[in-house]
Design a protein around this motif. Sequence first.
Motif, PDB file in Angstrom:
ATOM      1  N   GLY A 114      41.193  54.428  41.968  1.00 61.78           N
ATOM      2  CA  GLY A 114      42.424  53.913  42.559  1.00 61.78           C
ATOM      3  C   GLY A 114      42.503  52.403  42.550  1.00 61.78           C
ATOM      4  N   LEU A 115      42.048  51.785  41.446  1.00 62.00           N
ATOM      5  CA  LEU A 115      42.010  50.333  41.344  1.00 62.00           C
ATOM      6  C   LEU A 115      42.824  49.849  40.154  1.00 62.00           C
ATOM      7  N   VAL A 116      43.090  48.554  40.137  1.00 59.79           N
ATOM      8  CA  VAL A 116      43.717  47.881  38.999  1.00 59.79           C
ATOM      9  C   VAL A 116      42.997  46.563  38.787  1.00 59.79           C
ATOM     10  N   ALA A 117      43.066  46.035  37.578  1.00 58.80           N
ATOM     11  CA  ALA A 117      42.396  44.772  37.260  1.00 58.80           C
ATOM     12  C   ALA A 117      43.312  43.899  36.420  1.00 58.80           C
ATOM     13  N   LYS A 118      43.023  42.613  36.410  1.00 59.01           N
ATOM     14  CA  LYS A 118      43.828  41.672  35.636  1.00 59.01           C
ATOM     15  C   LYS A 118      42.988  40.899  34.622  1.00 59.01           C
ATOM     16  N   GLY A 119      41.706  40.702  34.928  1.00 61.46           N
ATOM     17  CA  GLY A 119      40.837  39.944  34.028  1.00 61.46           C
ATOM     18  C   GLY A 119      39.963  40.846  33.183  1.00 61.46           C
ATOM     19  N   ILE A 120      39.680  40.419  31.963  1.00 64.76           N
ATOM     20  CA  ILE A 120      38.795  41.166  31.078  1.00 64.76           C
ATOM     21  C   ILE A 120      37.972  40.195  30.250  1.00 64.76           C
ATOM     22  N   LYS A 121      36.689  40.504  30.127  1.00 56.47           N
ATOM     23  CA  LYS A 121      35.791  39.732  29.264  1.00 56.47           C
ATOM     24  C   LYS A 121      35.209  40.667  28.218  1.00 56.47           C
ATOM     25  N   ALA A 122      35.210  40.247  26.963  1.00 51.56           N
ATOM     26  CA  ALA A 122      34.584  41.002  25.879  1.00 51.56           C
ATOM     27  C   ALA A 122      33.333  40.260  25.432  1.00 51.56           C
ATOM     28  N   PHE A 123      32.262  41.004  25.147  1.00 49.84           N
ATOM     29  CA  PHE A 123      31.027  40.359  24.700  1.00 49.84           C
ATOM     30  C   PHE A 123      30.355  41.182  23.608  1.00 49.84           C
ATOM     31  N   ILE A 124      29.636  40.489  22.742  1.00 51.41           N
ATOM     32  CA  ILE A 124      28.885  41.100  21.658  1.00 51.41           C
ATOM     33  C   ILE A 124      27.536  40.413  21.570  1.00 51.41           C
ATOM     34  N   THR A 125      26.507  41.132  21.116  1.00 51.67           N
ATOM     35  CA  THR A 125      25.185  40.527  21.033  1.00 51.67           C
ATOM     36  C   THR A 125      24.327  41.231  19.989  1.00 51.67           C
ATOM     37  N   THR A 126      23.444  40.471  19.381  1.00 55.73           N
ATOM     38  CA  THR A 126      22.450  41.037  18.478  1.00 55.73           C
ATOM     39  C   THR A 126      21.193  41.391  19.258  1.00 55.73           C
ATOM     40  N   TYR A 156      37.453  42.254  35.737  1.00 61.91           N
ATOM     41  CA  TYR A 156      37.303  41.552  37.002  1.00 61.91           C
ATOM     42  C   TYR A 156      38.689  41.276  37.584  1.00 61.91           C
ATOM     43  N   ASP A 157      38.733  40.520  38.689  1.00 63.61           N
ATOM     44  CA  ASP A 157      39.980  40.334  39.434  1.00 63.61           C
ATOM     45  C   ASP A 157      40.553  41.711  39.764  1.00 63.61           C
ATOM     46  N   ILE A 158      39.738  42.499  40.458  1.00 68.15           N
ATOM     47  CA  ILE A 158      40.059  43.903  40.759  1.00 68.15           C
ATOM     48  C   ILE A 158      40.583  44.018  42.186  1.00 68.15           C
ATOM     49  N   ARG A 159      41.565  44.854  42.366  1.00 71.10           N
ATOM     50  CA  ARG A 159      42.093  45.141  43.701  1.00 71.10           C
ATOM     51  C   ARG A 159      42.592  46.571  43.745  1.00 71.10           C
ATOM     52  N   PRO A 160      42.842  47.126  44.936  1.00 72.30           N
ATOM     53  CA  PRO A 160      43.370  48.490  45.026  1.00 72.30           C
ATOM     54  C   PRO A 160      44.756  48.586  44.386  1.00 72.30           C
ATOM     55  N   ALA A 161      45.008  49.712  43.766  1.00 78.80           N
ATOM     56  CA  ALA A 161      46.327  49.934  43.152  1.00 78.80           C
ATOM     57  C   ALA A 161      47.357  50.197  44.238  1.00 78.80           C
ATOM     58  N   ARG A 162      48.497  49.551  44.113  1.00 78.46           N
ATOM     59  CA  ARG A 162      49.599  49.794  45.046  1.00 78.46           C
ATOM     60  C   ARG A 162      50.886  49.335  44.365  1.00 78.46           C
ATOM     61  N   PRO A 163      52.020  49.917  44.738  1.00 77.53           N
ATOM     62  CA  PRO A 163      53.285  49.486  44.123  1.00 77.53           C
ATOM     63  C   PRO A 163      53.521  48.003  44.357  1.00 77.53           C
ATOM     64  N   HIS A 164      53.532  47.259  43.266  1.00 75.44           N
ATOM     65  CA  HIS A 164      53.695  45.810  43.416  1.00 75.44           C
ATOM     66  C   HIS A 164      54.064  45.221  42.053  1.00 75.44           C
ATOM     67  N   GLN A 165      55.220  44.627  41.968  1.00 72.80           N
ATOM     68  CA  GLN A 165      55.644  43.984  40.730  1.00 72.80           C
ATOM     69  C   GLN A 165      55.290  42.512  40.799  1.00 72.80           C
ATOM     70  N   GLU A 166      54.407  42.061  39.885  1.00 71.95           N
ATOM     71  CA  GLU A 166      53.893  40.701  39.951  1.00 71.95           C
ATOM     72  C   GLU A 166      54.744  39.703  39.191  1.00 71.95           C
TER      73      GLU A 166
END
Length: 431
Positions: A286-298, A351-361
């Motif tokens: 029941g969460l939503v997020a706004k930030g995402i990080k992608a990573f790769i490694t040898t 990241y930047d995670i919060r509970p999901a709720r009706p909200h238009q940003e």
Amino acid sequence: MDQVFALIDCENFYVSCERVFDPSLRDVPVAVLSNNDGCIIARSEELKAEGVPMGAPLFKWEEKLGELGAEVLSSNYALYGDMSRRVHSTLEEDALKLERYSIDEAFATLPGLKRENLQRLADSIRRKTLRQVGVPVRVGVGPTKTLAKVADENAKARKRAGWGLGTYVCPPEPELEELLRRVPAHDIWGIGSAYEKTLKEKGVASAAEFRALPDPWIRSEMTVVGLRTAWELRGRSCLDLELVRPDRKTLVRSRSFGERVTSKRDLRQALAKHAQRAAEKLREEGLVAKGIKAFITTKRFGDGPCYSNGVAGSLPEHTARGASFVKASRRLLKPIYRGGYGYKKAGVCLYDIRPARPHQESLFGQGREEDEALAEAVDQINREHGKETVGLAAAGLPGGKGNLGREWTMKRQKRSPRYTTRWDELPVAHA
């Protein structure tokens, strides 16, 4: 005392789960391997007795395992997760409250009965879990969570020595003092190696000696956490059950590849798969997020040049839609990809995670009801028919070949069937 604490600990959990559905594994040495079949992460009692260490690389012990006639299996996390839910569900029938501490452990509160009655209740919980789920458990009972942990370790030691069946209830003083004299200070739950040197310099070798230290010294040298641990060992409960999950700050999904990956296409597909799974997990909680990080490694070992990199980005609004995170992961791969490397792992961190709720940003927010309905329909199908029955094409097809195939997936050459979560892998009985 109105209530006491119990720690219920599944014995050799991964191995026990495998034995429930494959009786031929009983009384046979069994090892379960990590991702990509690299290291031993679970051992039966037979292998522990032979000195096979936790985390041992398979290639170093393969000959020894062969000499012992051991069965070696790939990890089957779908099975273990479902069996964990069954164990916890069974425990809830006898517990006043239950904290799911880990996949194979749970803290519970029980009525504050006399010691002999608590012993009977602990024995009943052990028998019931074994009968209904097939997984053997140990039960340690004490007036605090820390003493319940001590009781669990004592139950383990007594069972290995042939003195009990895996249950133990902490005795009253002065017997408790004698028990704690046999517990090394660095083995106390919440102390560990971090303060081992400090306690050794103080001349403290046992849990009994630690709890006898003056409160001001403990707080000065070991902070309030150490002080609470001392109080717990004295029988004063300071750690209640965590019945509500702490707010999640991040959500990481990653896996090592079965073979080194060199193509950008395969990396893009792997990131898409992890982003899709991370979004599913958000919706489950029941969460939503706004930030995402992608990573790769040898990874920093093995042959060839080493390279690791990651980059973060932000979505227009908080969401749990898989397509939004997949699109972002593909965009983020571009600035960090370097040709000529053999990549071993990739993943995403939300990241930047919060509970999901009706909200238009924003004025042109993407929170459309049809998107949520589609996501719920996909989740429902996957719950009923197995994970990845329906998914995004960008994440590839499990077991597929060609442009949509996942040639980068983990090695699991010895995985047992997912008996409880896949219709096509149900056990078959022949009459």
